[in-house]
Design a protein around this motif. Sequence first.
Motif, short mmCIF file in Angstrom:
data_model
loop_
_atom_site.label_atom_id
_atom_site.label_comp_id
_atom_site.label_asym_id
_atom_site.label_seq_id
_atom_site.Cartn_x
_atom_site.Cartn_y
_atom_site.Cartn_z
N HIS A 194 1.14 -1.58 -0.14
CA HIS A 194 -0.13 0.12 0.08
C HIS A 194 1.00 1.05 0.15
CE1 HIS A 194 -2.21 -3.46 1.37
NE2 HIS A 194 -3.88 -2.53 1.05
N GLN A 195 -0.23 2.33 0.35
CA GLN A 195 1.02 3.65 -0.36
C GLN A 195 1.01 4.04 1.38
OE1 GLN A 195 0.57 6.88 -3.36
NE2 GLN A 195 -1.44 5.92 -3.57
N ILE A 196 2.18 3.77 2.11
CA ILE A 196 2.37 5.16 2.89
C ILE A 196 3.45 6.08 2.91
CG2 ILE A 196 3.53 4.82 5.14
CD1 ILE A 196 1.23 3.34 5.22
N LYS A 197 2.32 6.79 2.24
CA LYS A 197 3.27 8.18 2.25
C LYS A 197 4.40 9.16 3.31
CE LYS A 197 2.36 8.51 -2.30
NZ LYS A 197 3.26 8.92 -3.52
N GLY A 198 4.96 10.23 2.76
CA GLY A 198 5.82 11.18 4.10
C GLY A 198 5.50 12.10 3.39
N PHE A 199 5.31 13.40 4.50
CA PHE A 199 5.44 14.66 4.33
C PHE A 199 6.55 15.12 4.66
CE2 PHE A 199 3.92 18.53 5.63
CZ PHE A 199 2.96 18.98 5.02
N PHE A 200 6.65 15.63 4.17
CA PHE A 200 8.27 16.31 4.39
C PHE A 200 8.51 17.45 4.93
CE2 PHE A 200 11.14 13.94 1.37
CZ PHE A 200 10.50 12.33 2.07
N ASP A 201 8.02 17.96 6.09
CA ASP A 201 7.92 19.12 6.80
C ASP A 201 8.76 20.32 6.64
OD1 ASP A 201 6.52 20.74 8.55
OD2 ASP A 201 7.23 20.15 10.54
N LYS A 202 8.56 21.63 6.94
CA LYS A 202 9.78 22.22 6.39
C LYS A 202 8.76 23.15 7.40
CE LYS A 202 11.72 20.90 2.08
NZ LYS A 202 12.16 21.80 1.08
N SER A 203 8.04 23.27 8.24
CA SER A 203 7.43 24.70 8.92
C SER A 203 8.66 24.74 9.96
CB SER A 203 6.37 23.82 9.79
OG SER A 203 6.86 22.58 10.58
N ALA A 204 8.30 26.39 10.10
CA ALA A 204 9.19 26.71 11.51
C ALA A 204 9.69 26.57 12.76
CB ALA A 204 8.95 28.71 12.02
N MET A 205 8.66 25.76 13.38
CA MET A 205 8.59 25.31 14.87
C MET A 205 8.45 23.82 14.83
SD MET A 205 7.44 26.20 18.52
CE MET A 205 6.02 25.64 18.67
N TRP A 206 8.91 22.98 15.52
CA TRP A 206 9.02 21.80 16.05
C TRP A 206 9.94 21.22 17.18
CZ3 TRP A 206 11.74 16.85 16.61
CH2 TRP A 206 11.46 15.76 17.24
N MET A 207 9.47 21.32 18.45
CA MET A 207 10.23 20.09 19.11
C MET A 207 9.22 18.53 20.06
SD MET A 207 10.34 24.12 21.14
CE MET A 207 11.84 23.87 21.52
N ASP A 208 10.60 18.51 20.57
CA ASP A 208 10.46 16.82 20.85
C ASP A 208 10.19 16.87 22.35
OD1 ASP A 208 9.88 14.47 21.99
OD2 ASP A 208 11.71 13.38 21.46
N VAL A 209 9.56 18.05 23.44
CA VAL A 209 9.47 18.14 24.36
C VAL A 209 9.31 17.29 25.42
CG1 VAL A 209 9.03 20.59 24.39
CG2 VAL A 209 7.18 19.13 24.65
N GLY A 210 9.15 15.90 25.59
CA GLY A 210 9.39 14.80 26.47
C GLY A 210 10.70 14.45 26.43
N LYS A 211 11.83 15.22 25.86
CA LYS A 211 13.11 15.34 26.46
C LYS A 211 13.46 16.39 27.22
CE LYS A 211 14.89 13.71 21.63
NZ LYS A 211 15.27 12.97 20.56
N PRO A 212 14.43 16.11 28.46
CA PRO A 212 14.85 17.90 29.23
C PRO A 212 15.01 18.23 28.79
CG PRO A 212 15.27 15.92 30.43
CD PRO A 212 15.21 15.15 28.84
N GLN A 215 14.87 19.86 25.12
CA GLN A 215 13.95 20.43 24.48
C GLN A 215 13.12 21.02 25.38
OE1 GLN A 215 12.82 19.89 20.52
NE2 GLN A 215 14.89 18.69 20.13
N LEU A 216 12.65 20.43 26.59
CA LEU A 216 11.47 21.10 27.64
C LEU A 216 11.95 22.16 28.24
CD1 LEU A 216 8.84 20.65 29.14
CD2 LEU A 216 10.49 19.41 30.70
N GLU A 217 13.12 22.17 28.18
CA GLU A 217 14.14 23.73 28.84
C GLU A 217 13.35 24.87 27.70
OE1 GLU A 217 14.19 25.07 32.04
OE2 GLU A 217 13.14 22.72 32.76
N ASP A 218 14.12 24.77 26.51
CA ASP A 218 13.98 25.68 25.16
C ASP A 218 12.75 25.93 25.16
OD1 ASP A 218 17.29 25.06 25.35
OD2 ASP A 218 16.15 24.03 23.34
N ALA A 219 11.63 24.66 25.30
CA ALA A 219 9.51 24.98 25.10
C ALA A 219 9.68 25.85 25.84
CB ALA A 219 9.31 24.18 25.01
N ARG A 220 10.18 26.09 27.29
CA ARG A 220 9.21 26.96 28.02
C ARG A 220 10.40 28.34 28.37
NH1 ARG A 220 9.97 22.50 33.13
NH2 ARG A 220 8.06 22.26 33.53
N LYS A 221 11.75 28.95 27.78
CA LYS A 221 12.40 29.91 27.35
C LYS A 221 11.22 30.20 26.28
CE LYS A 221 16.38 28.43 28.97
NZ LYS A 221 17.94 28.06 28.53
N LEU A 222 10.89 29.83 25.27
CA LEU A 222 9.48 30.09 23.99
C LEU A 222 9.05 30.78 24.40
CD1 LEU A 222 9.99 30.81 21.01
CD2 LEU A 222 9.42 28.48 20.99
#
Length: 239
Positions: free
Chosen positions: A210-228, A230-237
């Motif tokens: 079947h077709q399983i497609k990729g959406f190649f994201d180039k949006s300005a913000m993406w953060m995985d705040v499940g990591k300490p 990046q969580l601190e970076d997000a709190r600053k933001l």
Amino acid sequence: MQAMIFAAGLGTRLQQETAGKPKALVNIGGKTLLQRAIEKLQHEGVSKIVVNVHHFAPQVIAFIESKDWGIPVLISDESEKLLETGGGLKKAAPLFSKNQPILIYNVDILSNLDLNILKAEHQASGALATLVVRKRETQRYFKFDKQKNLVGWFNKKTGESKISRSEHFNEATEMAFSGIHIVQPEIFDMMPATDRFSIVQVYLEAAKTHQIKGFFDKSAMWMDVGKPAQLEDARKLFS
């Protein structure tokens, strides 16, 4: 469009942050991660949300029931057993309509991706599933051919690979998963009989036929705040 927020994880990477509460209720800039996820989905036109719960489940349920979200926010309870991503989606199947795609969003992701653009590309392609991916450094990668079809998976640290389409695997583009994906309800027909499994395994097997497609994201913000960090970076933001 309907949606599911994966919020059942243990949040072990956040250590003291999740010692007394679930990751979904970690606060950033005056709002919990779950609130930010629900509000983003509601703002972008999602008509119904299912949230799976496990770790400190009563806290998450109480938080959801304490607010009027403007749309139905339903609970898929995994208190007795954490079912991983595939099993969690499978358990929630009865809560979804069979004639709409399902947007899946990890609770620890912050992104300004326009989800309606993702939905439009997914529907135009006729894919069974579309995975949001980005060009970034990580350990595990999905691999896509020139038509953005999923052809396999590769772990750079261990050298392990899982190949869906061997004829395109070696020259395929490596992209990192963003914790956002959209699937057709037909995906439930391709799931294993077991109750606990990864959705990644379902995608890799389905990609053979079947077709399983990729959406190649180039949006300005993406953060995985499940990591300490990046969580601190997000709190600053968001301070």
